[in-house]
Write a protein that holds these residues in place. Structure first.
Motif, mmCIF file in Angstrom:
data_model
loop_
_atom_site.group_PDB
_atom_site.id
_atom_site.type_symbol
_atom_site.label_atom_id
_atom_site.label_comp_id
_atom_site.label_asym_id
_atom_site.label_seq_id
_atom_site.Cartn_x
_atom_site.Cartn_y
_atom_site.Cartn_z
ATOM 1 N N ILE A 36 0.734 -1.299 0.042
ATOM 2 C CA ILE A 36 -0.112 0.015 0.021
ATOM 3 C C ILE A 36 0.730 1.237 0.019
ATOM 4 O O ILE A 36 0.583 2.220 -0.802
ATOM 5 C CB ILE A 36 -0.905 0.156 1.025
ATOM 6 C CG1 ILE A 36 -1.733 -1.277 1.318
ATOM 7 C CG2 ILE A 36 -1.943 1.301 1.262
ATOM 8 C CD1 ILE A 36 -2.371 -1.777 -0.039
ATOM 9 N N ARG B 184 -6.118 -4.804 0.375
ATOM 10 C CA ARG B 184 -5.192 -5.090 1.296
ATOM 11 C C ARG B 184 -5.206 -6.279 2.158
ATOM 12 O O ARG B 184 -4.225 -7.038 2.659
ATOM 13 C CB ARG B 184 -5.059 -3.621 2.373
ATOM 14 C CG ARG B 184 -4.483 -3.887 3.656
ATOM 15 C CD ARG B 184 -3.020 -4.168 3.678
ATOM 16 N NE ARG B 184 -2.718 -4.438 5.020
ATOM 17 C CZ ARG B 184 -2.707 -5.668 5.716
ATOM 18 N NH1 ARG B 184 -3.396 -6.694 5.172
ATOM 19 N NH2 ARG B 184 -2.017 -5.811 6.995
ATOM 20 N N VAL C 35 -5.087 -0.377 -1.879
ATOM 21 C CA VAL C 35 -5.732 -0.416 -0.562
ATOM 22 C C VAL C 35 -6.959 -1.074 -0.537
ATOM 23 O O VAL C 35 -7.221 -2.059 0.671
ATOM 24 C CB VAL C 35 -5.911 1.035 0.003
ATOM 25 C CG1 VAL C 35 -6.908 1.711 -0.929
ATOM 26 C CG2 VAL C 35 -6.338 1.225 1.493
#
Length: 422
Positions: free
Chosen positions: A173, A183, A180
């Motif tokens: 990230i 993630r 994101v």
């Protein structure tokens, strides 16, 4: 020396560039516009350091899915085609650790040379091709897959590749904030800071302009029918409008190379691996679309930023020379993009594309002379999904092979290497 290059994709054009630099008179022939075969909408990544071949021992565990699953990014659809069956069996025979290591070593050496050739060309030509050097992340969605990637990175490090490292999801990230959304879905990634991307079609167009300025002659829109032989050499290539002679010939016709080579009694272990891409206008909001190249290893999809566009490419289908674009395959690329980068684009225009990557069973391209072929014919094909990456390295090897003929003779008389009436 008068050299006739058959093929105006990136592999053929890179060869023409290198041959012209070394003082040869060059003619390029193709039935299509430059870059409009497998080069036109490719994945755009220049992957000089992470070159793991498709033929890998892990294929054996995936084989049932490859043969049966409708959603697999890799598809093997058996047909009544002896070439497909032979290629498939040779491919499976190459799926072992020893062959994979040897192929990796050879691909890395060729990629290193290609980087040098590409960078030299870029410094000279400075083409408008949306080039970027923002690095690449190859993301893995399981720890087992990441562990396998770590072993490949270690092997490539031993073989002299550029620095690479395993990074955590949080580090991913930091490197690429647009990741994101996924993630919590990834175990980690391989990060190669030195990797690049560019629009291959734009580069092909720029190369043609530069080559024509250097005196390279182009014969486009012509079908290549065969060869005229004189002893153990080719004297001319025959086209739909006449014959084109030369002192040496370079066969760079991608997946079409095999059919033409067969007319000379030469079998090339090259078969098309069909791929697809879409190209999207990006949302310029920071963090919406990636600026770093990303490969989603689980879904076999690559993402490359090209200026204000995002190229999304993937899939490999062993289905013959079928140039159709099924809506389901494009929908799959859209779904993969929305899943990883949901805010990257409005997806209003997809610009769907398909291309036939010319693949060998091992993943190693065929570059140079082959036993049983005419002595003045050089092969430059079979680069698979790494055609853009390896093109300038292959070009150097082709030029080296021609140098082995000895000093270049005086330039041919006017008309040599040009189209003549049949």
């Amino acid at each position: 020396m008068q050299v006739t290059v058959l093929g105006a994709g990136i592999v053929g054009l890179a060869a023409a560039w290198e041959l012209s630099l070394r003082g040869h008179a060059v003619t390029v022939i193709d039935r299509a516009a430059p870059g409009h075969g497998a080069s036109g909408g490719n994945g755009a990544q220049l992957s000089y350091s992470y070159v793991q071949p498709l033929a890998d021992p892990s294929i054996w565990a995936q084989l049932p899915k490859l043969l049966l699953s409708r959603t697999s990014p890799l598809k093997l659809r058996p047909q009544l085609d002896p070439q497909q069956w032979r290629w498939g069996l040779e491919f499976l025979g190459a799926c072992n650790a020893e062959t994979s290591r040897s192929t990796t070593e050879q691909l890395l050496a060729l990629a290193m040379r290609s980087r040098a050739g590409f960078e030299s060309m870029m410094a000279t030509l400075q083409p408008d091709c949306d080039f970027s050097a923002t690095g690449k992340l190859v993301i893995y969605r399981s720890q087992a897959a990441l562990d396998g990637a770590a072993r490949q990175v270690e092997l490539q490090s031993e073989l002299g590749s550029a620095p690479q490292r395993i990074v955590s999801p949080d580090e991913c990230i930091v490197i690429e904030p647009a990741l994101v959304t996924v993630r919590n879905e990834i175990a980690g990634a391989v990060y190669t800071e030195s990797e690049c991307a560019a629009d291959c079609l734009k580069l092909c167009i720029a190369l043609v302009d530069a080559l024509q300025a250097r005196g390279v002659h182009f014969i486009l829109g012509e079908t290549i029918d065969g060869f005229a032989l004189r002893g153990d050499s080719i004297s001319a290539v025959t086209t739909s409008r006449g014959a084109v002679d030369g002192d040496a010939f370079v066969l760079s016709l991608g997946s079409a190379s095999n059919a033409l080579a067969q007319r000379l009694g030469v079998r090339l272990p090259v078969y098309p691996l069909k791929g697809y891409s879409i190209t999207l206008a990006v949302d310029e909001t920071p963090g919406a679309a990636p600026t770093v190249s990303v490969t989603d290893s689980a879904h076999k999809v690559v993402f490359a930023r090209l200026g204000q566009r995002l190229r999304v490419a993937g899939m490999a289908e062993l289905v013959g020379a079928d140039a159709s674009i099924p809506a389901a395959r494009i929908e799959s690329l859209v779904a993969s993009t929305r899943a990883v980068f949901p805010n990257c684009s409005d997806f209003a225009e997809l610009n769907p594309w398909t291309g036939m990557r010319p693949a060998t069973p091992t993943g190693l391209p065929i570059v140079g002379h082959l036993p049983g072929a005419p002595r003045n014919l050089l092969f430059n094909t079979g680069h698979g999904a790494l055609g853009f990456t390896l093109s300038f390295g292959s070009a150097g090897r082709i030029a080296d092979a021609l140098d082995e003929f000895g000093p270049s003779p005086a330039l041919p008389e006017p008309g040599r290497g040009r189209e003549t009436k049949g």
